[in-house]
Scaffold this active site. Structure first.
Site, mmCIF file in Angstrom:
data_model
loop_
_atom_site.group_PDB
_atom_site.id
_atom_site.type_symbol
_atom_site.label_atom_id
_atom_site.label_comp_id
_atom_site.label_asym_id
_atom_site.label_seq_id
_atom_site.Cartn_x
_atom_site.Cartn_y
_atom_site.Cartn_z
ATOM 1 N N ALA A 43 0.850 -1.192 0.000
ATOM 2 C CA ALA A 43 0.000 0.000 0.000
ATOM 3 C C ALA A 43 0.884 1.240 0.000
ATOM 4 C CB ALA A 43 -0.889 0.011 1.243
ATOM 5 N N ARG A 45 0.606 5.846 -0.562
ATOM 6 C CA ARG A 45 -0.360 6.955 -0.538
ATOM 7 C C ARG A 45 -0.673 7.386 -1.963
ATOM 8 N NH1 ARG A 45 1.911 11.155 3.223
ATOM 9 N NH2 ARG A 45 3.663 10.502 1.971
ATOM 10 N N GLU A 128 11.510 -4.533 16.201
ATOM 11 C CA GLU A 128 12.962 -4.311 16.343
ATOM 12 C C GLU A 128 13.407 -3.021 15.659
ATOM 13 O OE1 GLU A 128 15.580 -6.535 17.908
ATOM 14 O OE2 GLU A 128 16.207 -4.468 17.798
ATOM 15 N N VAL A 131 13.669 0.899 17.163
ATOM 16 C CA VAL A 131 14.706 1.513 18.005
ATOM 17 C C VAL A 131 16.090 1.268 17.405
ATOM 18 C CG1 VAL A 131 15.720 1.639 20.311
ATOM 19 C CG2 VAL A 131 13.286 1.139 20.057
ATOM 20 N N LYS A 204 11.817 6.225 21.414
ATOM 21 C CA LYS A 204 12.695 5.044 21.481
ATOM 22 C C LYS A 204 13.085 4.743 22.931
ATOM 23 C CE LYS A 204 14.517 5.941 16.861
ATOM 24 N NZ LYS A 204 15.470 6.775 16.122
ATOM 25 N N GLY A 301 18.132 4.841 7.909
ATOM 26 C CA GLY A 301 18.452 4.587 6.502
ATOM 27 C C GLY A 301 17.736 3.341 6.007
HETATM 28 P P1 NAP Z 1 8.590 7.453 4.242
HETATM 29 O O1 NAP Z 1 9.825 7.370 3.421
HETATM 30 O O2 NAP Z 1 7.890 8.756 4.378
HETATM 31 O O3 NAP Z 1 7.566 6.357 3.674
HETATM 32 C C1 NAP Z 1 6.217 6.285 4.094
HETATM 33 C C2 NAP Z 1 5.473 5.376 3.128
HETATM 34 O O4 NAP Z 1 4.123 5.248 3.593
HETATM 35 C C3 NAP Z 1 5.400 5.918 1.694
HETATM 36 O O5 NAP Z 1 5.548 4.872 0.774
HETATM 37 C C4 NAP Z 1 3.977 6.490 1.603
HETATM 38 O O6 NAP Z 1 3.428 6.437 0.306
HETATM 39 C C5 NAP Z 1 3.238 5.515 2.506
HETATM 40 N N1 NAP Z 1 1.995 6.083 3.016
HETATM 41 C C6 NAP Z 1 1.822 7.258 3.670
HETATM 42 N N2 NAP Z 1 0.520 7.421 4.005
HETATM 43 C C7 NAP Z 1 -0.114 6.320 3.554
HETATM 44 C C8 NAP Z 1 -1.475 5.902 3.570
HETATM 45 N N3 NAP Z 1 -2.429 6.649 4.151
HETATM 46 N N4 NAP Z 1 -1.791 4.726 3.008
HETATM 47 C C9 NAP Z 1 -0.840 3.945 2.423
HETATM 48 N N5 NAP Z 1 0.465 4.289 2.373
HETATM 49 C C10 NAP Z 1 0.806 5.458 2.928
HETATM 50 O O7 NAP Z 1 8.868 6.951 5.728
HETATM 51 P P2 NAP Z 1 10.045 5.996 6.228
HETATM 52 O O8 NAP Z 1 11.239 6.824 6.495
HETATM 53 O O9 NAP Z 1 10.150 4.812 5.367
HETATM 54 O O10 NAP Z 1 9.479 5.583 7.667
HETATM 55 C C11 NAP Z 1 8.497 4.610 7.819
HETATM 56 C C12 NAP Z 1 8.416 4.194 9.288
HETATM 57 O O11 NAP Z 1 9.663 3.643 9.673
HETATM 58 C C13 NAP Z 1 8.153 5.326 10.269
HETATM 59 O O12 NAP Z 1 7.403 4.827 11.354
HETATM 60 C C14 NAP Z 1 9.541 5.713 10.749
HETATM 61 O O13 NAP Z 1 9.537 6.301 12.028
HETATM 62 C C15 NAP Z 1 10.180 4.347 10.797
HETATM 63 N N6 NAP Z 1 11.643 4.324 10.708
HETATM 64 C C16 NAP Z 1 12.285 5.015 9.741
HETATM 65 C C17 NAP Z 1 13.647 4.927 9.624
HETATM 66 C C18 NAP Z 1 14.426 5.677 8.560
HETATM 67 O O14 NAP Z 1 15.666 5.612 8.564
HETATM 68 N N7 NAP Z 1 13.777 6.347 7.640
HETATM 69 C C19 NAP Z 1 14.378 4.125 10.529
HETATM 70 C C20 NAP Z 1 13.679 3.421 11.513
HETATM 71 C C21 NAP Z 1 12.316 3.529 11.589
HETATM 72 P P3 NAP Z 1 4.044 7.286 -0.924
HETATM 73 O O15 NAP Z 1 5.302 6.550 -1.290
HETATM 74 O O16 NAP Z 1 3.006 7.216 -1.974
HETATM 75 O O17 NAP Z 1 4.303 8.659 -0.394
HETATM 76 N N1 HSE Z 2 14.462 9.571 12.131
HETATM 77 C C1 HSE Z 2 15.046 8.495 12.838
HETATM 78 C C2 HSE Z 2 16.494 8.838 13.171
HETATM 79 C C3 HSE Z 2 14.997 7.255 11.993
HETATM 80 O O1 HSE Z 2 17.032 9.792 12.584
HETATM 81 O O2 HSE Z 2 17.078 8.175 14.011
HETATM 82 C C4 HSE Z 2 15.473 6.014 12.698
HETATM 83 O O3 HSE Z 2 14.619 5.668 13.742
#
Ligand code: NAP
Ligand code: HSE
Length: 435
Positions: A43, A45, A128, A131, A204, A301
């Site tokens: 899924a 957005r 996992e 954090v 976290k 990342g």
């Molecule tokens: P992101 O790059 O913004 O990706 C979010 C994804 O969710 C996108 O594919 C978006 O679709 C989709 N989305 C948003 N609203 C939606 C909806 N209503 N229905 C269906 N799909 C929807 O975010 P991310 O960085 O991958 O982070 C995702 C999660 O992982 C978050 O909880 C974040 O805190 C966690 N996290 C992130 C990291 C990191 O390094 N980035 C590390 C650890 C944990 P579109 O592609 O169409 O916009």
């Molecule tokens: N935004 C978060 C960070 C992603 O910078 O640590 C990883 O949880």
């Protein structure tokens, strides 16, 4: 054996990384899990967004379609936040599907209810990746340290903050530019205020503290401070005095109760945590039987985080046929055994301090300041005056204190700020000696 069908909610940084790792390492992963793990649908957005890697994958803009699909065994939530993500996770649990999520906000804020529901429905919720990105810290605390009474966790648990502070330290770089680079690299949250204001690290820490001490998730009790007030001059003065400024999450047992705090801190340069740079995260755990141990790795990342998501998927697949009562408890301790330990207010915590203030260059100015500290029982460790200054001109004074209770420091800085020889605001950063 039949493949396990996974529905991915979100194909952004982490979702894209997860798909890539599952495809690239498919053979090794199924040899570990005992079954093929196949992404059946995802899924997003915006269905119109160009995406390189989704060939052959069924896409929908309705996350609930995946959650309600009887052909999906495991829902992997990588949307973020506690809107659609929360609805989808709760509904997946209601539908008796196992869940893997990287969403620390969701777990920190709603984990108590989510785990209770998952327990009732006999499903697993694995988190996992929530954090410290790819570092297997949840598994380590929950399983590897199960023999220990954990006394303290101190960690660099936000990659974005560490990346920004490292750039400011190494190149005197600009805060805004460093943040933009962290966003470009996929490290920052959708709203980067969560990173730089300390909220992400507090989510976290909430999770870590619960697993370490066997207490319910209590995000609202964490003291939260970000890095927006860390000035380039504080980084330079700290460096001169032998310290680095890091954004720390601290969970510590004391005789009076548990300290839960997230804030910038000076750390002596010789300590390992002071040398964790860029997007890397590290968590120091102090436990009674093992003693101190340190866990280090990429904290954010695409693929580092996917590493943790896929490890959870493998764990869930391996445990699917086990009796729900005999699985590793979500929060490490059996649900009925979580303890209501007292949590300390920030005024009750004990730490040392770095202070930067501007004073008029006059006889007796420092004596007046040290008298205030003395009256409150605060010992001074170091005093440094920057520049000679002409009489009655402003000079900068840096002070390091020994450990005191925060309420005494609050009283001291309030009294010092009232002196007519002290001009401007007093910058104050906590100082932690961890070894
Ligand atoms: P992101 O790059 O913004 O990706 C979010 C994804 O969710 C996108 O594919 C978006 O679709 C989709 N989305 C948003 N609203 C939606 C909806 N209503 N229905 C269906 N799909 C929807 O975010 P991310 O960085 O991958 O982070 C995702 C999660 O992982 C978050 O909880 C974040 O805190 C966690 N996290 C992130 C990291 C990191 O390094 N980035 C590390 C650890 C944990 P579109 O592609 O169409 O916009
Ligand atoms: N935004 C978060 C960070 C992603 O910078 O640590 C990883 O949880």
């Amino acid at each position: 054996m039949k493949a396990v069908k996974v529905g991915l909610l979100g194909l952004g940084t982490v979702g894209g990384g997860t798909l890539a790792v599952l495809r690239r390492n498919a053979d090794e992963i199924s040899r570990r899990a005992g079954r093929e793990i196949r992404v059946a649908a995802a899924a997003v957005r915006d269905l119109a967004k160009p995406r390189d890697t989704v060939d052959g994958l069924k896409l929908t803009a309705d996350a609930m379609q995946i959650v309600d699909d009887p052909g999906i065994d495991i829902v992997v939530e990588l949307i973020g936040g506690d809107g659609v993500a929360k609805q989808a996770v709760l509904r997946a649990i209601d539908n008796r599907k196992h869940v893997v999520t990287a969403n620390k906000a969701l777990i920190a804020l709603h984990g108590n209810a989510i785990f209770e529901k998952a327990q009732q429905r006999g499903v697993m919720v694995a988190f996992e990746a929530a954090v410290a990105g790819g570092i297997p810290i949840i598994k380590t605390l929950r399983e590897g340290l199960a023999a220990n009474r954990i006394e303290e966790l101190a960690g660099i648990i936000n990659g974005t903050c560490n990346y920004i502070l490292t750039r400011m330290q190494e190149s005197g770089g600009d805060f805004g530019e460093a943040l933009a680079a962290a966003q470009q690299l996929g490290y920052a949250e959708a709203d980067p205020a969560f990173d730089i204001d300390g909220v992400d690290a507090a989510h976290k820490l909430t999770i870590l503290a619960s697993i370490a001490f066997g207490i319910p998730l209590q995000f609202e009790r964490v003291h939260v401070q970000g890095i927006t007030e860390v000035a380039a001059e504080d980084i330079a003065f700290a460096d001169e005095l032998g310290y680095r400024i890091k954004h720390l999450g601290l969970a510590r047992r004391t005789a009076a109760g548990i300290e839960l705090r997230v804030h910038p801190a000076l750390i002596p340069k010789r300590e390992l945590l002071a040398n964790v740079g860029g997007v890397m995260n590290a968590i120091l755990a102090r436990a009674d039987a093992l003693g101190p141990s340190l866990y280090y790795g990429a904290g954010a990342g695409a693929e580092p985080t996917a590493s943790a998501v896929v490890a959870d998927l493998v764990d869930v697949v391996r445990a699917v046929t086990t009796d729900p009562e005999n699985r590793v408890p979500h929060l490490a301790f059996q649900p009925g055994s979580l303890a209501a330990l007292p949590l300390l207010a920030i005024e009750q915590i004990e730490t040392a301090y770095y202070l930067r203030l501007k004073v008029l260059n006059r006889p007796g100015v420092l004596a007046a300041i040290t008298r205030i500290f003395g009256d409150l029982g605060i010992s001074i460790d170091t005093v440094l005056q920057k520049g000679r200054g002409q009489p009655n001109q402003e000079v900068t004074v840096i002070m390091l204190t020994q450990v005191t209770q925060e309420r005494h420091m609050n009283a001291a800085t309030a009294a010092i700020a009232k002196l007519d020889t002290v001009t401007g605001d007093i910058a104050r950063i906590r100082l932690e000696k961890l070894s």
